[in-house]
Design a protein around this motif. Structure first.
Motif, PDB file in Angstrom:
ATOM      1  N   VAL A 173       0.840  -1.191   0.000  1.00  0.00           N
ATOM      2  CA  VAL A 173       0.000   0.000   0.000  1.00  0.00           C
ATOM      3  C   VAL A 173       0.878   1.246   0.000  1.00  0.00           C
ATOM      4  N   LYS A 174       2.047   1.147   0.628  1.00  0.00           N
ATOM      5  CA  LYS A 174       3.038   2.220   0.633  1.00  0.00           C
ATOM      6  C   LYS A 174       4.395   1.592   0.920  1.00  0.00           C
ATOM      7  N   ASN A 175       5.418   2.383   0.949  1.00  0.00           N
ATOM      8  CA  ASN A 175       6.796   1.993   1.283  1.00  0.00           C
ATOM      9  C   ASN A 175       7.572   1.360   0.142  1.00  0.00           C
ATOM     10  N   HIS A 176       7.000   0.369  -0.577  1.00  0.00           N
ATOM     11  CA  HIS A 176       7.781  -0.192  -1.691  1.00  0.00           C
ATOM     12  C   HIS A 176       6.871  -0.805  -2.745  1.00  0.00           C
ATOM     13  N   HIS A 177       7.157  -0.499  -4.015  1.00  0.00           N
ATOM     14  CA  HIS A 177       6.445  -1.078  -5.164  1.00  0.00           C
ATOM     15  C   HIS A 177       4.919  -0.962  -5.014  1.00  0.00           C
ATOM     16  N   ALA A 178       4.466   0.181  -4.500  1.00  0.00           N
ATOM     17  CA  ALA A 178       3.032   0.371  -4.264  1.00  0.00           C
ATOM     18  C   ALA A 178       2.373   0.974  -5.494  1.00  0.00           C
ATOM     19  N   TYR A 179       2.330   0.182  -6.577  1.00  0.00           N
ATOM     20  CA  TYR A 179       1.758   0.650  -7.827  1.00  0.00           C
ATOM     21  C   TYR A 179       1.405  -0.545  -8.698  1.00  0.00           C
ATOM     22  N   VAL A 180       0.711  -0.276  -9.806  1.00  0.00           N
ATOM     23  CA  VAL A 180       0.335  -1.329 -10.750  1.00  0.00           C
ATOM     24  C   VAL A 180       1.599  -2.045 -11.255  1.00  0.00           C
ATOM     25  N   HIS A 181       1.564  -3.365 -11.314  1.00  0.00           N
ATOM     26  CA  HIS A 181       2.687  -4.223 -11.707  1.00  0.00           C
ATOM     27  C   HIS A 181       3.799  -4.257 -10.647  1.00  0.00           C
ATOM     28  N   GLY A 182       3.528  -3.703  -9.464  1.00  0.00           N
ATOM     29  CA  GLY A 182       4.552  -3.683  -8.423  1.00  0.00           C
ATOM     30  C   GLY A 182       4.886  -5.053  -7.877  1.00  0.00           C
ATOM     31  N   LEU A 183       3.894  -5.936  -7.768  1.00  0.00           N
ATOM     32  CA  LEU A 183       4.138  -7.255  -7.195  1.00  0.00           C
ATOM     33  C   LEU A 183       5.021  -8.109  -8.095  1.00  0.00           C
ATOM     34  N   ILE A 184       4.762  -8.102  -9.382  1.00  0.00           N
ATOM     35  CA  ILE A 184       5.599  -8.913 -10.273  1.00  0.00           C
ATOM     36  C   ILE A 184       7.017  -8.343 -10.339  1.00  0.00           C
ATOM     37  N   GLU A 185       7.153  -7.004 -10.296  1.00  0.00           N
ATOM     38  CA  GLU A 185       8.487  -6.401 -10.303  1.00  0.00           C
ATOM     39  C   GLU A 185       9.282  -6.835  -9.073  1.00  0.00           C
ATOM     40  N   HIS A 186       8.681  -6.682  -7.893  1.00  0.00           N
ATOM     41  CA  HIS A 186       9.342  -7.073  -6.640  1.00  0.00           C
ATOM     42  C   HIS A 186       9.639  -8.570  -6.616  1.00  0.00           C
ATOM     43  N   THR A 187       8.674  -9.375  -7.055  1.00  0.00           N
ATOM     44  CA  THR A 187       8.856 -10.826  -7.059  1.00  0.00           C
ATOM     45  C   THR A 187      10.022 -11.236  -7.950  1.00  0.00           C
ATOM     46  N   LEU A 188      10.110 -10.640  -9.124  1.00  0.00           N
ATOM     47  CA  LEU A 188      11.219 -10.971 -10.026  1.00  0.00           C
ATOM     48  C   LEU A 188      12.563 -10.566  -9.434  1.00  0.00           C
ATOM     49  N   ASP A 189      12.634  -9.387  -8.831  1.00  0.00           N
ATOM     50  CA  ASP A 189      13.900  -8.951  -8.238  1.00  0.00           C
ATOM     51  C   ASP A 189      14.328  -9.888  -7.117  1.00  0.00           C
ATOM     52  N   VAL A 190      13.381 -10.275  -6.281  1.00  0.00           N
ATOM     53  CA  VAL A 190      13.693 -11.203  -5.185  1.00  0.00           C
ATOM     54  C   VAL A 190      14.120 -12.558  -5.741  1.00  0.00           C
ATOM     55  N   THR A 191      13.435 -13.031  -6.772  1.00  0.00           N
ATOM     56  CA  THR A 191      13.755 -14.337  -7.342  1.00  0.00           C
ATOM     57  C   THR A 191      15.130 -14.333  -8.006  1.00  0.00           C
ATOM     58  N   LYS A 192      15.422 -13.298  -8.784  1.00  0.00           N
ATOM     59  CA  LYS A 192      16.729 -13.228  -9.450  1.00  0.00           C
ATOM     60  C   LYS A 192      17.860 -13.134  -8.429  1.00  0.00           C
ATOM     61  N   ALA A 193      17.656 -12.323  -7.385  1.00  0.00           N
ATOM     62  CA  ALA A 193      18.673 -12.209  -6.339  1.00  0.00           C
ATOM     63  C   ALA A 193      18.838 -13.538  -5.598  1.00  0.00           C
TER      64      ALA A 193
END
Length: 335
Positions: A173-193
């Motif tokens: 809702v706030k703090n990080h990736h709180a926007y449309v397509h935010g979940l897939i962006e965060h998920t990919l970054d976590v997965t790649k790392a």
């Protein structure tokens, strides 16, 4: 009013200094009438465009105009009293950057209510800066790199209905990736790392199951599909407020797995990553990570959150230090 060039919300936050004026167009996502320490009323407003959200203050000297029908008319007191109940309202704002107690503030001196036909609210929705087509390709390439049974498990889980929800959802809702397509962006970054870290230890001879690691990373925040909703801006749901995304995600995954004849140890290992990924009980995880795969995903999740906070927080003083970030529990050095 809008004849001159308007700047984006991100431009205002990143580039303007105290004393500089700004002009922007966006959508009013929240409006709260408050009182300062001298009991004087003021408006605490949030205005969003596709680049971000700006919290602004409108004091008693702010002029409010209704330009929705093309003509500029001053709002009367009855109309102004209805502002808190307005939703999805496009607005134009003129203001100046100020500084109070070493913190930047944004004071608007004129606000125009604009026509939703001319300025569709949906056009101001904040989206991931990464193209969704690129993220979709990356996601399915990672899935297809897994061996069986994990590859089939992931394809079955992310069926057409689930995928359409997942790729649009916000990560917060706030703090990080709180926007449309935010979940897939965060998920990919976590997965790649996670996969990069896992490869390091795998090459050292540790027993890292890269398929379990990958599945856990791709699914770690799946509970956010039920914890958050999005209507111009992300909002928490009742389920998200009273249960939270970690148990919601664990329940969603385990209920899915019951319908298929997957290996119980595989399911348990992935479920453990989901339910432990915040790393500490005080951070919302019922249990602590206790496998190398869970430890890696938890670390990658925390890292992505902190890096996002650093990247999105502007410097606040001459030392290039940001304001104190309560969630991250630190000031960031923006040299």
């Amino acid at each position: 009013m809008l004849d001159d060039i308007c700047v984006t919300i991100n431009d205002i936050k990143e580039n303007l200094k105290p004393g500089e004026k700004f002009k922007a167009v966006g959508v009013l996502t929240s409006a709260r009438l408050k009182r300062d320490k001298n009991d004087q009323p003021y408006w605490d407003l949030a205005v969003m465009d596709a680049s971000g959200t700006l919290n602004v203050k409108a004091w008693s000297d702010t002029k409010w105009w209704d330009a929705r029908l093309g003509e500029k008319k001053a709002l009367d007191q009855d109309q102004l009293a209805e502002i808190e109940r307005i939703s999805r309202q496009p607005v134009g704002i003129l203001g100046v950057v100020t500084k109070f107690k070493q913190k930047l503030q944004y004071h608007v001196n004129q606000i125009y209510l604009l026509s939703a036909d001319k300025y569709p609210p949906e056009s101001f929705m904040e989206k991931s800066p990464v193209p969704i087509e690129q993220m979709e390709r990356d996601f399915w390439a990672i899935v297809d790199s897994c061996g069986e049974p994990v590859r089939t498990l992931l394809h079955d889980f992310f069926d057409d209905e689930m995928w359409e929800r997942f790729k649009v959802a916000p990560a917060a809702v706030k703090n990080h990736h709180a926007y449309v397509h935010g979940l897939i962006e965060h998920t990919l970054d976590v997965t790649k790392a996670s996969r990069a870290i896992g490869s390091i230890y795998l090459n050292k001879g540790l027993k890292i199951d890269m398929d379990i690691l990958t599945a856990g990373a791709l699914l770690h925040d799946i509970g956010k599909l039920n914890a958050y909703s999005i209507d111009l801006a992300p909002q928490i749901t009742l389920q998200g407020a009273v249960i939270d995304h970690i148990p919601l995600g664990y329940f969603t995954f385990m209920e899915f797995a019951k319908r298929f004849n997957f290996d119980e140890n595989v399911i348990l290992a992935i479920g453990h990553i989901i339910i432990s990924h915040h790393g500490k009980k005080e951070y919302g995880s019922p249990v602590l990570p206790s496998t190398p795969e869970a430890l890696i995903v938890s670390a990658a999740d925390e890292l992505d959150f902190l890096v996002y906070c650093w990247d999105s927080t502007p410097p606040a003083d001459e030392l290039s230090l940001s304001e104190y970030n309560g969630v991250a529990q630190r000031r960031f050095w923006k040299s």
